[in-house]
Design an enzyme around this catalytic site. Structure first.
Site, PDB file in Angstrom:
ATOM      1  CG  ASP A 266      -2.210   0.738   0.997  1.00  0.00           C
ATOM      2  OD1 ASP A 266      -2.154   1.954   0.721  1.00  0.00           O
ATOM      3  OD2 ASP A 266      -3.283   0.114   1.087  1.00  0.00           O
ATOM      4  CG  ASN A 267       0.122   4.704  -2.568  1.00  0.00           C
ATOM      5  OD1 ASN A 267      -0.933   4.354  -2.074  1.00  0.00           O
ATOM      6  ND2 ASN A 267       0.202   5.531  -3.591  1.00  0.00           N
TER       7      ASN A 267
ATOM      8  N   GLY B 185      -5.302   4.430   2.045  1.00  0.00           N
ATOM      9  CA  GLY B 185      -5.247   3.411   3.091  1.00  0.00           C
ATOM     10  C   GLY B 185      -4.582   3.968   4.336  1.00  0.00           C
TER      11      GLY B 185
ATOM     12  CB  VAL C 263       1.125  -1.162  -7.288  1.00  0.00           C
ATOM     13  CG1 VAL C 263       1.257  -1.984  -6.018  1.00  0.00           C
ATOM     14  CG2 VAL C 263      -0.248  -0.506  -7.399  1.00  0.00           C
TER      15      VAL C 263
ATOM     16  CB  SER D 114      -8.267   1.766  -7.090  1.00  0.00           C
ATOM     17  OG  SER D 114      -8.767   2.932  -7.732  1.00  0.00           O
TER      18      SER D 114
ATOM     19  CG  ASN E 165       3.958  -1.856 -12.643  1.00  0.00           C
ATOM     20  OD1 ASN E 165       4.484  -2.052 -13.735  1.00  0.00           O
ATOM     21  ND2 ASN E 165       4.052  -0.699 -11.992  1.00  0.00           N
TER      22      ASN E 165
ATOM     23  CE1 TYR F 281     -12.398   3.322  -8.459  1.00  0.00           C
ATOM     24  CE2 TYR F 281     -14.763   3.412  -8.780  1.00  0.00           C
ATOM     25  CZ  TYR F 281     -13.658   2.808  -8.209  1.00  0.00           C
ATOM     26  OH  TYR F 281     -13.817   1.711  -7.397  1.00  0.00           O
TER      27      TYR F 281
ATOM     28  NE  ARG G  65     -16.300   5.316  -0.514  1.00  0.00           N
ATOM     29  CZ  ARG G  65     -15.540   4.288  -0.826  1.00  0.00           C
ATOM     30  NH1 ARG G  65     -15.846   3.517  -1.841  1.00  0.00           N
ATOM     31  NH2 ARG G  65     -14.458   4.006  -0.124  1.00  0.00           N
TER      32      ARG G  65
HETATM   33  N1  UDP Z   1     -24.475  11.270  -1.213  1.00  0.00           N
HETATM   34  C1  UDP Z   1     -25.275  12.115  -0.452  1.00  0.00           C
HETATM   35  N2  UDP Z   1     -24.676  12.787   0.583  1.00  0.00           N
HETATM   36  C2  UDP Z   1     -23.349  12.673   0.883  1.00  0.00           C
HETATM   37  C3  UDP Z   1     -22.555  11.789   0.103  1.00  0.00           C
HETATM   38  C4  UDP Z   1     -23.165  11.109  -0.949  1.00  0.00           C
HETATM   39  O1  UDP Z   1     -26.478  12.252  -0.679  1.00  0.00           O
HETATM   40  O2  UDP Z   1     -22.890  13.339   1.818  1.00  0.00           O
HETATM   41  C5  UDP Z   1     -25.128  10.514  -2.311  1.00  0.00           C
HETATM   42  C6  UDP Z   1     -24.407  10.574  -3.645  1.00  0.00           C
HETATM   43  O3  UDP Z   1     -24.817  11.710  -4.371  1.00  0.00           O
HETATM   44  C7  UDP Z   1     -24.845   9.278  -4.281  1.00  0.00           C
HETATM   45  C8  UDP Z   1     -25.014   8.333  -3.101  1.00  0.00           C
HETATM   46  O4  UDP Z   1     -25.154   9.155  -1.956  1.00  0.00           O
HETATM   47  O5  UDP Z   1     -26.086   9.429  -4.931  1.00  0.00           O
HETATM   48  C9  UDP Z   1     -23.850   7.388  -2.880  1.00  0.00           C
HETATM   49  O6  UDP Z   1     -22.690   8.166  -2.925  1.00  0.00           O
HETATM   50  P1  UDP Z   1     -21.264   7.615  -2.513  1.00  0.00           P
HETATM   51  O7  UDP Z   1     -20.331   8.776  -2.576  1.00  0.00           O
HETATM   52  O8  UDP Z   1     -21.336   6.862  -1.249  1.00  0.00           O
HETATM   53  O9  UDP Z   1     -20.853   6.565  -3.618  1.00  0.00           O
HETATM   54  P2  UDP Z   1     -21.287   6.284  -5.139  1.00  0.00           P
HETATM   55  O10 UDP Z   1     -22.272   5.195  -5.055  1.00  0.00           O
HETATM   56  O11 UDP Z   1     -21.873   7.516  -5.764  1.00  0.00           O
HETATM   57  O12 UDP Z   1     -20.013   5.885  -5.778  1.00  0.00           O
END
Ligand code: UDP
Length: 309
Positions: A31-32, A36, A57, A75, A99, A145, A186
């Protein structure tokens, strides 16, 4: 077996290290530490069957001795990272995967790529099964991504077809649990953190967009079974239990007992409107399906975040 876990100090990578060690395997974690954390593997320090190497990596590196199987979980995966560290994401999905596939070739090791439901983009087919090719914006903010993972899948299949590497591809849908970063951005850690601190819960858009949340231990079991299978085609791993983000925010309110209100904020560009895995292939090929229900998993996760406070 001797296992290498790239991204081994990450949220899912560290849980995978635990799972492999519990089954008697030897594990090297790479892991870098860009997303993480050593905190995730601190409990493994000093074990003879575990070693940690701080390594990016995307840069050339060598590993001495035999390796039987390589898991690539290296990632960044959070939408806030897509704008903060876009180049790193593109490079780890291309040079990094290359790699690791070359290392698999040198060591004659198996290789598992953790891909993502993001390969389906903002899907026009619902639920998403593996034969759906997706609806991805190739130049939008999420493309760093989405496209790096799509490239990584193409590279992995090419190494399987033309270099004879024993590969697996799993497509991970939204997964949550202990060891997620608090500042991960998230929806799961963000809303739990807001609720525990009685701050407003930020729901993007009207909250009608859906996600399907899988508890980490279920996901790890799926990865483990994929390694043990001989399936080279992609397999979706996730929990088909779908809910809107507004329902999710209400559940967080209920299970934390917070007094926080829900505060709507603008929906980010290209935010998928729906997402739910069709897991028929995982059920058939791996005999796998999630066993942790949403209430049980989210309560465990809330408890973990509360204990860290
Ligand atoms: N979301 C939200 N409030 C937050 C963060 C995310 O309403 O503070 C929403 C985001 O717009 C998406 C969903 O929750 O519709 C899931 O977002 P997340 O960033 O967890 O991951 P994604 O599934 O989009 O990769």
């Amino acid at each position: 077996m001797k296992m290498l876990v790239a991204g081994g100090a990450g949220f899912l990578g560290s849980h995978l290290c635990d799972r492999l060690l519990a089954d008697g395997h030897q594990v090297i974690a790479l892991d870098n530490l860009i997303t993480g954390s050593l905190d995730n593997v601190r409990h493994l320090k000093g074990r003879e069957d575990f070693s940690f190497i701080e390594q990016d990596v995307t840069q050339p590196f060598k590993i001495e001795g035999k390796i039987d199987f390589i898991f690539d979980l290296a990632s960044p995966a959070s939408p806030i990272d897509f704008v903060k560290i876009p180049m790193e994401i593109l490079l780890v999905g291309s040079y990094g995967v290359h790699n690791l596939l070359e290392l698999a070739r040198e060591k004659q090791a198996g290789f598992l790529l953790t891909s993502t439901s993001e390969v389906y983009g903002d899907p026009l087919v619902h639920p998403q099964s593996e034969d759906y090719w997706g609806n991805v914006n190739p130049i939008g903010p999420r493309s760093v991504y989405d496209e790096s993972k799509r490239y990584a899948e193409a590279l992995t299949m090419a190494y399987h077809r033309y270099r004879g590497i024993n590969t697996r591809i799993v497509r991970i849908f939204n997964t949550y649990g202990p060891r997620m970063r608090l500042d991960d951005g998230r929806v799961v850690p963000t809303l739990i953190d807001q609720a525990l601190n009685n701050r407003p819960l930020t729901v993007f858009g009207d909250g009608s967009q859906t996600r399907s949340f899988c508890y980490a231990s279920d996901l790890i079991e799926g990865i483990y079974l994929a390694m043990r299978s001989s399936e080279h085609q992609p397999i979706n791993l996730g929990n088909p239990h779908e809910m809107s983000i507004l329902e999710f925010a209400q559940a967080i309110k209920k299970f934390t007992g917070t007094s926080s209100a829900i505060e709507h904020q603008p929906l980010p560009a290209d935010d998928p409107k729906v997402r739910r895995p069709d897991i028929s292939r995982a059920k058939k090929i791996l005999n796998w399906e999630p066993v942790i229900g949403f209430e049980e998993g989210i309560k465990k996760t809330i408890d973990w975040f509360a204990a860290k406070k």
